[in-house]
Motif scaffolding. Structure first.
Motif, PDB file in Angstrom:
ATOM      1  N   GLU A  65     -15.823  34.255   3.786  1.00 15.40           N
ATOM      2  CA  GLU A  65     -15.217  34.775   2.998  1.00 15.40           C
ATOM      3  C   GLU A  65     -14.763  36.377   2.866  1.00 15.40           C
ATOM      4  N   ASP A  79     -16.470  39.625  -5.539  1.00 11.36           N
ATOM      5  CA  ASP A  79     -16.675  39.927  -6.690  1.00 11.36           C
ATOM      6  C   ASP A  79     -18.608  40.061  -6.495  1.00 11.36           C
ATOM      7  N   SER A  80     -18.995  40.330  -4.972  1.00  9.25           N
ATOM      8  CA  SER A  80     -20.582  39.986  -4.916  1.00  9.25           C
ATOM      9  C   SER A  80     -20.580  41.045  -4.407  1.00  9.25           C
ATOM     10  N   VAL A  81     -19.668  41.914  -3.889  1.00 12.80           N
ATOM     11  CA  VAL A  81     -19.330  43.252  -3.634  1.00 12.80           C
ATOM     12  C   VAL A  81     -19.186  44.305  -3.847  1.00 12.80           C
ATOM     13  N   LYS A  82     -18.273  44.190  -5.425  1.00  8.72           N
ATOM     14  CA  LYS A  82     -17.507  44.758  -6.279  1.00  8.72           C
ATOM     15  C   LYS A  82     -18.752  46.232  -6.941  1.00  8.72           C
ATOM     16  N   LYS A  94     -28.326  43.697   0.134  1.00  6.55           N
ATOM     17  CA  LYS A  94     -29.167  42.692  -0.156  1.00  6.55           C
ATOM     18  C   LYS A  94     -29.214  42.196   1.310  1.00  6.55           C
ATOM     19  N   GLU A  96     -28.587  39.274   0.637  1.00  3.85           N
ATOM     20  CA  GLU A  96     -27.686  37.794   0.798  1.00  3.85           C
ATOM     21  C   GLU A  96     -26.079  38.218   1.166  1.00  3.85           C
ATOM     22  N   ASP A  97     -26.120  40.017   1.927  1.00  2.23           N
ATOM     23  CA  ASP A  97     -25.467  40.138   2.732  1.00  2.23           C
ATOM     24  C   ASP A  97     -25.407  40.241   4.089  1.00  2.23           C
TER      25      ASP A  97
END
Length: 121
Positions: A46, A61-64, A86, A88-89
């Motif tokens: 991604e 979106d998940s890192v903004k 996090k 999830e990173d």
């Protein structure tokens, strides 16, 4: 041919920070977009962030708000500052660029081998 090498990955605790670097070398005439992608186990690769030649950034979106991409055109290098990490990173992070190897060459995409980022306590 353009070669990319990432550096800066590793193990970090949740809430911590890491800075990734990607250096391009070889026959390089021009680099357009520079970017970072990631792939976690069992998931598709991604987009994390990319930056245009005019330095316009674009983020997944998940890192903004947590990650910042920057570039140093003189060094053919770009960076990813990752804050507030996090679990999830956790993923393998790949750098990518769209570049010309020579003035007469078409633009093509190039990828680094990847660097592991693990966020865990």
């Amino acid at each position: 041919q353009v070669q990319l090498v990432e550096s800066g990955g590793g193990l970090v605790q949740p809430g911590g920070s890491l800075r990734l670097s990607c250096a391009a070398s070889g026959s390089i005439f021009s680099i357009n977009t520079m970017g970072w992608y990631r792939q976690a186990p069992g998931k598709q690769r991604e987009l994390v962030a990319r930056i245009t030649s005019a330095a316009w950034p674009n983020y997944g979106d998940s890192v903004k708000g947590r990650f910042t991409i920057s570039r140093d055109n003189a060094k053919n290098t770009w960076y990813l500052q990752m804050n507030s990490l996090k679990p999830e990173d956790t993923a393998v992070y790949y750098c990518n660029c769209n570049a010309q190897g020579a003035y007469y060459s078409p633009y093509a995409d190039y990828w680094g081998p990847g660097t592991q980022v693990t966020v865990s306590s």
